[in-house]
Design a protein around this motif. Structure first.
Motif, PDB file in Angstrom:
ATOM      1  N   LEU A  10     -10.837 -13.074  -7.970  1.00  0.00           N
ATOM      2  CA  LEU A  10      -9.405 -13.272  -8.237  1.00  0.00           C
ATOM      3  C   LEU A  10      -8.549 -12.611  -7.175  1.00  0.00           C
ATOM      4  O   LEU A  10      -7.421 -13.012  -6.919  1.00  0.00           O
ATOM      5  N   ILE A  11      -9.099 -11.582  -6.578  1.00  0.00           N
ATOM      6  CA  ILE A  11      -8.338 -10.780  -5.616  1.00  0.00           C
ATOM      7  C   ILE A  11      -7.885 -11.629  -4.424  1.00  0.00           C
ATOM      8  O   ILE A  11      -6.903 -11.306  -3.764  1.00  0.00           O
ATOM      9  N   MET A  12      -8.584 -12.719  -4.180  1.00  0.00           N
ATOM     10  CA  MET A  12      -8.236 -13.556  -3.032  1.00  0.00           C
ATOM     11  C   MET A  12      -6.805 -14.078  -3.136  1.00  0.00           C
ATOM     12  O   MET A  12      -6.055 -14.068  -2.166  1.00  0.00           O
ATOM     13  N   GLY A  13      -6.406 -14.509  -4.315  1.00  0.00           N
ATOM     14  CA  GLY A  13      -5.039 -14.992  -4.478  1.00  0.00           C
ATOM     15  C   GLY A  13      -4.112 -13.928  -5.028  1.00  0.00           C
ATOM     16  O   GLY A  13      -2.987 -13.753  -4.559  1.00  0.00           O
ATOM     17  N   VAL A  14      -4.600 -13.204  -6.020  1.00  0.00           N
ATOM     18  CA  VAL A  14      -3.743 -12.247  -6.717  1.00  0.00           C
ATOM     19  C   VAL A  14      -3.472 -11.016  -5.842  1.00  0.00           C
ATOM     20  O   VAL A  14      -2.355 -10.482  -5.853  1.00  0.00           O
ATOM     21  N   GLY A  15      -4.470 -10.582  -5.075  1.00  0.00           N
ATOM     22  CA  GLY A  15      -4.291  -9.388  -4.237  1.00  0.00           C
ATOM     23  C   GLY A  15      -3.128  -9.520  -3.270  1.00  0.00           C
ATOM     24  O   GLY A  15      -2.209  -8.685  -3.285  1.00  0.00           O
ATOM     25  N   PRO A  16      -3.097 -10.556  -2.433  1.00  0.00           N
ATOM     26  CA  PRO A  16      -1.964 -10.707  -1.518  1.00  0.00           C
ATOM     27  C   PRO A  16      -0.631 -10.878  -2.253  1.00  0.00           C
ATOM     28  O   PRO A  16       0.391 -10.350  -1.804  1.00  0.00           O
ATOM     29  N   LEU A  65      -7.345  -4.363  -6.450  1.00  0.00           N
ATOM     30  CA  LEU A  65      -5.981  -4.763  -6.772  1.00  0.00           C
ATOM     31  C   LEU A  65      -5.021  -3.569  -6.643  1.00  0.00           C
ATOM     32  O   LEU A  65      -3.911  -3.703  -6.098  1.00  0.00           O
ATOM     33  N   VAL A  66      -5.452  -2.426  -7.122  1.00  0.00           N
ATOM     34  CA  VAL A  66      -4.645  -1.202  -6.990  1.00  0.00           C
ATOM     35  C   VAL A  66      -4.430  -0.889  -5.504  1.00  0.00           C
ATOM     36  O   VAL A  66      -3.321  -0.540  -5.079  1.00  0.00           O
ATOM     37  N   ALA A  67      -5.496  -1.038  -4.727  1.00  0.00           N
ATOM     38  CA  ALA A  67      -5.385  -0.761  -3.284  1.00  0.00           C
ATOM     39  C   ALA A  67      -4.446  -1.765  -2.608  1.00  0.00           C
ATOM     40  O   ALA A  67      -3.653  -1.383  -1.737  1.00  0.00           O
ATOM     41  N   CYS A  68      -4.531  -3.032  -3.001  1.00  0.00           N
ATOM     42  CA  CYS A  68      -3.628  -4.042  -2.445  1.00  0.00           C
ATOM     43  C   CYS A  68      -2.178  -3.665  -2.753  1.00  0.00           C
ATOM     44  O   CYS A  68      -1.297  -3.764  -1.894  1.00  0.00           O
ATOM     45  N   SER A  69      -1.956  -3.244  -3.990  1.00  0.00           N
ATOM     46  CA  SER A  69      -0.606  -2.863  -4.401  1.00  0.00           C
ATOM     47  C   SER A  69      -0.117  -1.656  -3.587  1.00  0.00           C
ATOM     48  O   SER A  69       1.014  -1.639  -3.103  1.00  0.00           O
ATOM     49  N   ALA A  70      -0.988  -0.671  -3.433  1.00  0.00           N
ATOM     50  CA  ALA A  70      -0.610   0.540  -2.684  1.00  0.00           C
ATOM     51  C   ALA A  70      -0.350   0.211  -1.215  1.00  0.00           C
ATOM     52  O   ALA A  70       0.635   0.679  -0.621  1.00  0.00           O
ATOM     53  N   ALA A  71      -1.228  -0.602  -0.629  1.00  0.00           N
ATOM     54  CA  ALA A  71      -1.063  -0.937   0.792  1.00  0.00           C
ATOM     55  C   ALA A  71       0.218  -1.735   1.008  1.00  0.00           C
ATOM     56  O   ALA A  71       0.991  -1.460   1.940  1.00  0.00           O
ATOM     57  N   GLY A  72       0.454  -2.712   0.129  1.00  0.00           N
ATOM     58  CA  GLY A  72       1.681  -3.506   0.248  1.00  0.00           C
ATOM     59  C   GLY A  72       2.912  -2.633   0.083  1.00  0.00           C
ATOM     60  O   GLY A  72       3.892  -2.769   0.823  1.00  0.00           O
ATOM     61  N   PHE A  73       2.851  -1.718  -0.882  1.00  0.00           N
ATOM     62  CA  PHE A  73       3.997  -0.845  -1.123  1.00  0.00           C
ATOM     63  C   PHE A  73       4.261   0.048   0.084  1.00  0.00           C
ATOM     64  O   PHE A  73       5.413   0.239   0.489  1.00  0.00           O
ATOM     65  N   ALA A  74       3.191   0.586   0.653  1.00  0.00           N
ATOM     66  CA  ALA A  74       3.356   1.468   1.818  1.00  0.00           C
ATOM     67  C   ALA A  74       3.972   0.714   2.994  1.00  0.00           C
ATOM     68  O   ALA A  74       4.846   1.248   3.696  1.00  0.00           O
ATOM     69  N   VAL A  75       3.558  -0.524   3.176  1.00  0.00           N
ATOM     70  CA  VAL A  75       4.117  -1.326   4.274  1.00  0.00           C
ATOM     71  C   VAL A  75       5.603  -1.603   4.018  1.00  0.00           C
ATOM     72  O   VAL A  75       6.445  -1.465   4.914  1.00  0.00           O
TER      73      VAL A  75
END
Lengths: 457, 263
Positions: free
Chosen positions: A55-61, A141-151
């Protein structure tokens, strides 16, 4: 800041978050992911669990984009001055906003997981949920959220969110491609299955890669969150917190990279020597379920719902070979993907081996007819299942078996020329007794590749 | 201690100095937005006048601890904002309305004001009441559940004022607070300013001299980053005696001081 105050702030951020308006998009992405295609039998718990990770493929980004959008909100809405005049520092505000964003993403993931597992529970005939891939997906998913937030925090602009989403998708895809190409570091991509599927249900779940992936994503998340601390202006304690987060994140990510670099792959998945438990190499004992058809077909109990269809199909194709020496008396399912354990006939008495992996993906019609049937027919008449290596006579005989069973061969799997097609027609035109006699005396020669297609009468 | 006693107005006596700056400057590259400002301000409403680009907004941003000064000294509410602890304590007791109010369009009025109440560390158990009171004081209680995106410019300005006063600040900095308010709302707002100014220091930057005349006990006039006049509205009015530019006495005083400073 007191806990109750943080909860009140979190409540506001949860109510006014960017993720809820995205939920229909996330649902659509979920439906377009492998889950949407796989929610039909065969229902295997390891596969369904891995689908949740995918699921991370679509939901992660999408979540990374939403997080970047929320992180850049202060700047986009011209709130920086007003918020800077409050005693609550920017990092704490950011953590509350990130927490709300991540909570929505986690809720969506948990809901998707619950739905998929509930459906699977009604379909599966063996085993139970495999949590490792689900946990990997959650931490990713948590990491995607954190990375996106940091950017978004670092580059606050309206363009940051889509760029973060697309960038993350590209990075994950590139890493997955690298993993498929054999690069060990690519195994850290959250799109790469954390457990080996080729041997799933037959062997214990091997969590080596799952652990390494989670360690890596935790490291990424901590680095991202720690890097948002305003080191120049923050209080000493907050600076220390930020530094500790970044340092711990670097250690975790570095450890994951080091561990995955030592890994190797076998039929059961990825082995990470430092984490490997040999108990996970053992096969899980099971009692196969078998059909009562002339050619007995036995499968793993996880496939018991498919047994009737599979047995009927194999028997229909193999019917003209009844009584012919070398014709398998039994078909058995074995662990392993098609590359490791192809459809083939072996042993004495002969047994037709069915790889479990191909069935998982292709039992649903029409792929069933175009893939599995062709492979079964070819396996019955040839020592090889490679269509390129099959002789003209083998292809002609396989074509005949498929045609008499009422199926069309898959041209990709069984390319048949005019000569072989004519030979198949000649066989079909024979009366059953003559054909049976011919098969009785020539099947071995066909299998050995010593009979020419022109010799088929 | 007597603070800023000038002219013939009744003296305001107070021992409290909430804003004290000495030689305060703020530079943006080579431009001096604030060029050596000395202020000592106690409780009451203090007006900040000046033409566009005079440095009023920059001065308020520095006083709001949003911008650090380039040089000079500054004490706010008895603390220096140079250190973390002091800055945090000041911000807890500070209210600030910037010239351009950013807002989160999907927040309701109540949520937006509550958000700032919590960020200003109003105890969570008192925050709800404080928010309701602040919204009521700006006459928005009937729109408390409305999304900010649905409000008019004047209403948004009042939301901005509500968030600024939600923590009962001892130092309230308002940058163009009456922009977008209709005359009736302006009258109500001046009344609110006077009420708050009874125990807090309120610094109001504005172009509207009638706001100054109606609400401020003291006024300063800025030009090119400097204070070119400081006194009571009456003193400013008296500077305009015989000056012909301006429709009202206070406007004439304002224009006269500016003309003299430019000369």
């Amino acid at each position: 800041m007191r806990g109750y105050t943080v909860l009140r702030l979190l409540g506001i951020e949860v109510r006014r978050n960017a993720v809820p308006p995205l939920l229909p998009v996330l649902a659509l992405l979920t439906w377009m992911s492998p889950i949407g295609r796989h929610l039909v039998p065969v229902a295997l718990w390891p596969d369904r669990s891995t689908d949740l990770q995918s699921l991370i493929m679509g939901v992660g980004p999408a979540v990374a984009g939403a997080a970047a959008w929320m992180a850049s909100r202060e700047h986009r809405r011209g709130m920086a001055d007003l918020l800077a005049s409050t005693p609550t520092n920017r990092w704490v505000r950011a953590m509350v906003t990130w927490g709300a964003t991540t909570a929505w993403a986690a809720l969506f993931y948990a809901t998707a997981g619950a739905v998929v597992f509930a459906i699977t529970a009604t379909q599966a005939t063996w085993g139970g949920p495999v949590l490792w891939p689900v946990l990997v997906g959650f931490v990713a998913l948590v990491a995607c959220s954190a990375a996106g937030f940091a950017v978004g925090h670092r580059f606050p602009s309206r363009f940051t969110a889509p760029l973060a989403a697309v960038g993350l998708l590209l990075v994950m895809s590139a890493a997955t491609s690298a993993a498929i190409g054999g690069a060990a570091l690519g195994l850290l991509s959250p799109l790469y299955p954390s457990i080996g599927l080729a041997s799933a249900v037959f062997y214990a779940v091997r969590p080596d890669l799952a652990v390494v992936q989670m360690v890596c994503y935790l490291g990424v998340a901590w680095i991202a969150l720690g890097s948002m601390v305003p080191f120049r202006t923050a209080r000493h304690q907050l600076r220390r917190t930020g530094l500790a987060l970044v340092a711990a994140g670097v250690v975790l990510a570095g450890t994951a990279i080091g561990l995955v670099a030592t890994s190797h792959r076998d039929a059961q998945g990825v082995v990470v020597p430092a984490l490997h438990d040999t108990a996970t190499d053992l096969a899980i004992p099971y009692t196969p379920v078998c059909s009562r058809t002339p050619l007995k077909v036995c499968v793993h109990p996880a496939y018991s719902r498919e047994l009737a269809v599979l047995a009927e199909m194999i028997n229909r194709i193999a019917a003209p070979l009844a009584g012919v020496p070398g014709r398998p008396a039994r078909a058995e399912q074995r662990a392993g993907g098609e590359g490791d354990v192809p459809f083939h006939v072996h042993g004495d008495p002969a047994v037709l081996t069915i790889p479990h992996f191909i069935i998982r993906g292709t039992l649903a019609p029409p792929a069933f007819a175009s893939a599995v049937e062709t492979r079964v027919a070819l396996a019955l008449v040839a020592a090889t299942t490679s269509p390129e290596r099959a002789t003209g006579a083998q292809r002609a005989l396989a074509l005949y078996l498929l045609t008499q069973a009422g199926n069309a061969p898959n041209p990709d799997l069984l390319p048949v020329g005019a000569v072989a097609r004519a030979a198949a027609k000649r066989l079909a035109a024979l009366d059953p007794a003559t054909r049976g006699s011919w098969l009785h005396s020539h099947l071995d020669a066909v299998r050995n590749g010593t009979l020419s297609v022109k010799d088929i009468r | 201690m007597v603070v800023n006693i000038k002219g013939d107005e009744p003296p305001e006596t107070s021992t409290v100095v909430n804003v004290e700056t000495g030689g305060l400057t703020r530079r943006f590259r080579r431009a001096h937005a604030v060029a050596g400002v000395d202020l000592r301000i106690g409780p009451g409403v203090f007006g900040l006048l000046g033409p566009n680009g005079a440095g009023k907004t920059t001065l308020l941003r520095v006083l709001a601890t949003v911008l650090p000064p380039t040089s000079g000294s500054m004490r706010l509410l008895g603390r220096t904002p140079a250190d973390q602890a002091g800055r945090r304590e000041i911000r807890r007791r500070l209210g600030y309305l910037p010239q351009t109010l950013g807002y989160y369009a999907n927040f309701t009025v109540f949520e937006f004001v509550e958000y700032f109440a919590l960020l200003k560390e109003v105890p969570a158990d008192r925050a709800q009441k404080a928010v309701a009171r602040a919204i009521e004081r700006v006459r928005l209680d009937d729109r408390a559940r409305a999304k900010l995106r649905t409000l008019s410019g004047g209403m948004l300005r009042r939301v901005g004022i509500a968030q600024a006063i939600v923590n009962d600040p001892e130092l309230l900095l308002l940058d163009e607070p009456t922009a977008g308010l209709d005359p009736e709302q302006r009258v109500e707002f001046r009344s609110l300013l006077r009420e708050i100014g009874e125990r807090s220091t309120v610094i109001v930057s504005t172009h509207l001299v009638e706001d100054i005349g109606a609400a401020c006990a003291r006024v300063a006039l800025m030009l090119d980053g400097r204070i070119v006049f400081e006194g009571t509205p009456g003193e400013l009015t008296s500077r305009g005696t015989g000056f012909e530019i301006g429709d009202a006495p206070l406007e004439r005083g304002y224009a006269a001081v500016l003309a003299k400073a430019r000369a």
